[in-house]
Write an enzyme that holds these catalytic residues in place. Structure first.
Site, PDB file in Angstrom:
ATOM      1  N   LYS A   1      -3.090 -36.558  -3.316  1.00  0.00           N
ATOM      2  CA  LYS A   1      -3.934 -35.431  -4.629  1.00  0.00           C
ATOM      3  C   LYS A   1      -4.933 -34.792  -3.660  1.00  0.00           C
ATOM      4  O   LYS A   1      -5.140 -34.245  -4.141  1.00  0.00           O
ATOM      5  CB  LYS A   1      -4.214 -35.820  -5.946  1.00  0.00           C
ATOM      6  CG  LYS A   1      -2.905 -36.161  -6.516  1.00  0.00           C
ATOM      7  CD  LYS A   1      -2.824 -36.661  -7.620  1.00  0.00           C
ATOM      8  CE  LYS A   1      -1.958 -37.320  -8.120  1.00  0.00           C
ATOM      9  NZ  LYS A   1      -0.460 -36.824  -8.642  1.00  0.00           N
TER      10      LYS A   1
ATOM     11  N   GLN B   1      -6.432 -37.256 -10.656  1.00  0.00           N
ATOM     12  CA  GLN B   1      -7.117 -35.672 -10.593  1.00  0.00           C
ATOM     13  C   GLN B   1      -8.136 -35.041 -10.187  1.00  0.00           C
ATOM     14  O   GLN B   1      -8.413 -34.160 -10.767  1.00  0.00           O
ATOM     15  CB  GLN B   1      -6.263 -35.222 -11.797  1.00  0.00           C
ATOM     16  CG  GLN B   1      -4.787 -36.142 -12.019  1.00  0.00           C
ATOM     17  CD  GLN B   1      -3.731 -34.710 -11.618  1.00  0.00           C
ATOM     18  OE1 GLN B   1      -4.320 -33.881 -10.790  1.00  0.00           O
ATOM     19  NE2 GLN B   1      -3.022 -35.206 -11.505  1.00  0.00           N
TER      20      GLN B   1
ATOM     21  N   CYS C   1       5.267 -37.514 -16.498  1.00  0.00           N
ATOM     22  CA  CYS C   1       4.770 -38.977 -17.091  1.00  0.00           C
ATOM     23  C   CYS C   1       4.036 -39.094 -17.972  1.00  0.00           C
ATOM     24  O   CYS C   1       2.861 -40.143 -17.683  1.00  0.00           O
ATOM     25  CB  CYS C   1       4.722 -39.504 -15.200  1.00  0.00           C
ATOM     26  SG  CYS C   1       5.712 -39.805 -14.008  1.00  0.00           S
TER      27      CYS C   1
ATOM     28  N   ASP D   1      -8.997 -44.662 -13.424  1.00  0.00           N
ATOM     29  CA  ASP D   1      -7.855 -43.380 -13.120  1.00  0.00           C
ATOM     30  C   ASP D   1      -8.470 -41.895 -13.111  1.00  0.00           C
ATOM     31  O   ASP D   1      -8.470 -41.313 -13.173  1.00  0.00           O
ATOM     32  CB  ASP D   1      -6.606 -43.396 -13.572  1.00  0.00           C
ATOM     33  CG  ASP D   1      -5.262 -42.581 -13.930  1.00  0.00           C
ATOM     34  OD1 ASP D   1      -5.177 -41.863 -12.105  1.00  0.00           O
ATOM     35  OD2 ASP D   1      -4.066 -42.745 -13.694  1.00  0.00           O
TER      36      ASP D   1
ATOM     37  N   HIS E   1      -1.283 -40.978 -18.006  1.00  0.00           N
ATOM     38  CA  HIS E   1       0.015 -41.389 -17.337  1.00  0.00           C
ATOM     39  C   HIS E   1       0.509 -42.481 -16.868  1.00  0.00           C
ATOM     40  O   HIS E   1      -0.304 -43.578 -17.057  1.00  0.00           O
ATOM     41  CB  HIS E   1      -0.686 -40.821 -15.088  1.00  0.00           C
ATOM     42  CG  HIS E   1       0.589 -40.833 -14.794  1.00  0.00           C
ATOM     43  ND1 HIS E   1       0.962 -41.543 -13.698  1.00  0.00           N
ATOM     44  CD2 HIS E   1       1.245 -39.808 -13.719  1.00  0.00           C
ATOM     45  CE1 HIS E   1       2.064 -41.247 -13.134  1.00  0.00           C
ATOM     46  NE2 HIS E   1       2.453 -39.586 -13.347  1.00  0.00           N
TER      47      HIS E   1
END
Ligand code: 7TS
Length: 409
Positions: free
Chosen positions: A227, A204, A365, A201, A121
């Protein structure tokens, strides 16, 4: 089939019509909906405890401080950090990654290498580009495999890319545009083997399954509260405490200094060192509630549920004429990303909205990845605990209506 028959009753926002149709919310990779307990935690804090933290000796300030620090402890438990001081509250994934980039990344020298992947991203890409520019370090990428990136990351490329010059290896756990699940444990191990620091990261993945920072062996982990059923404007940077306390602050000001004179200042240890100014107290407290909520559902069961729905959507969508499905054909996370040669993703999203279905269309993104795959964007359906199999049938029916309108069937 639903893993939790009453789960939808926990989410007030789901009970509405959009364009005369019951809302089908399939934009969970962008942000998840909030259960009543998280909303109530915000209201409770502002109605009962609102006060500034860390500086007060009165009752409300002590309550607010206890709740804020309690939230830190809860988040540490949620990801199995060794201690609460390893949890830094930030605005979200983007700020967390920027914090590492500015504090750890600023140490880099020409000749040093930052390794990222082609599926990052922009939040885990642009900060490294900026640091590479300002320090003279080189930024390299682990490629993705296949015309639709169906092969995931090319792990064989690591043999040549992961050299001792690599100081930072930054990668996503789950790709927000492909649904690929990366082998984070292996990637962290390989980073460590060459003396590089790993930056995971987890935007998600954090809300979609178990996540144990020590089992994974990560040095830094970034994620966003919104999220994972928490509020917007709050997130976490996890860092191993030995590492955190060697870093300088990114922002300076009140709350992060141990002493100040007219000549200079000395920093408190982590986490305060990285939390200058009044923190986002209410949202941190509500995020801790979101942790309780997700643990109450059982995070292994959440992964099973979300991945099952995405697998089913992948299968049911795959029969549509001219569809191009991105990402792995096998094990994948709770989202599905696709495109049609003759219909723009934004048109699909607009048409689906008429059917009450919330999707996302665009480059997500991930512009460099989209360009590599020869796409301007995709349409993405992403699933969470309150989604049901019937909603996939509605999604497929909506796609058929759109294709018919565009004369693509
Ligand atoms: N990393 C990944 C993998 C993401 O999916 C996102 C947000 C971010 C970082 C940034 O998170 P933020 O909370 O700091 O904004 N992804 C998306 C998305 O896919 N659609 O909207 C936001």
């Amino acid at each position: 089939m639903s893993s939790w028959p009453n789960v939808r009753a926990d989410f007030p926002v789901l009970h509405q019509q959009v364009n005369g149709k019951p809302l089908i919310y399939l934009d969970n990779a962008a942000t998840a909906q909030k259960p009543r307990c998280v909303i109530d935690a915000l209201v409770h804090y502002y109605e009962r405890d609102n006060s500034n933290v860390h500086r007060g000796l009165h009752a409300l300030s002590m309550r607010a401080t206890d709740a804020y620090e309690g939230a830190r402890t809860r988040l540490a438990k949620f990801i199995n950090a060794a201690e609460p001081a390893e949890i830094i509250f930030t605005r979200g994934t983007t700020e967390s990654i920027n914090l590492v980039a500015h504090s750890f990344g600023a140490r880099l020298r020409p000749g040093d290498v930052i390794l990222a992947t082609e599926m990052e991203h922009h939040s885990n890409l642009v900060p490294w580009q900026q640091i590479a520019k300002s320090t003279g370090a080189t930024l390299r990428y682990v490629p993705v495999l296949g015309v639709n990136a169906e092969g995931g990351l090319d792990l064989t490329a690591l043999d040549t890319l992961l050299t001792p010059q690599v100081k930072i290896f930054a990668f996503t756990h789950i790709s927000n545009s492909l649904g690929a699940i990366n082998p984070v444990r292996e990637l962290c191990r390989r980073a460590r083997a060459v003396g590089a620091v790993s930056v995971v990261d987890a935007a998600q993945s954090i809300g979609h399954g178990p996540f144990d920072v020590r089992e994974i062996g990560a040095d830094f982990v970034a994620f966003s509260g919104h999220k994972m059923c928490g509020p917007t404007g709050i997130g976490v940077l996890y860092g191993r405490s030995e590492l955190l306390n060697t870093l300088g602050p990114d922002e300076t000001g009140g709350g992060m200094v141990s002493s100040v004179d007219f000549e200079g200042a000395r920093w408190k240890p982590a986490p305060e060192r990285f939390e200058a100014g009044t923190p986002n107290i209410a949202d941190a407290i509500a995020l801790a509630k979101a942790c309780d909520y997700l643990d109450g559902l059982d995070r292994a069961e959440i992964a099973r549920h979300d991945n099952h729905l995405a697998g089913l959507a992948y299968e049911k969508l795959s029969v549509l004429p001219g569809i191009r499905l991105l990402g792995p054909t096998g094990a994948r996370s709770g989202l599905v990303s696709f495109s049609f040669a003759d219909v723009h993703a934004h048109d699909i999203v607009t048409f689906a909205d008429e059917d009450g279905i919330a999707l996302r269309g665009g480059h997500h993104c991930n512009q460099p990845l989209m360009r590599k795959l020869g796409l301007t964007g995709t349409t993405r359906a992403s699933f969470y605990v309150y989604n049901r199999e019937e909603e996939i049938d509605a999604l497929v029916a909506s796609m058929r209506r759109i294709l018919k309108f565009f004369g693509a069937t």
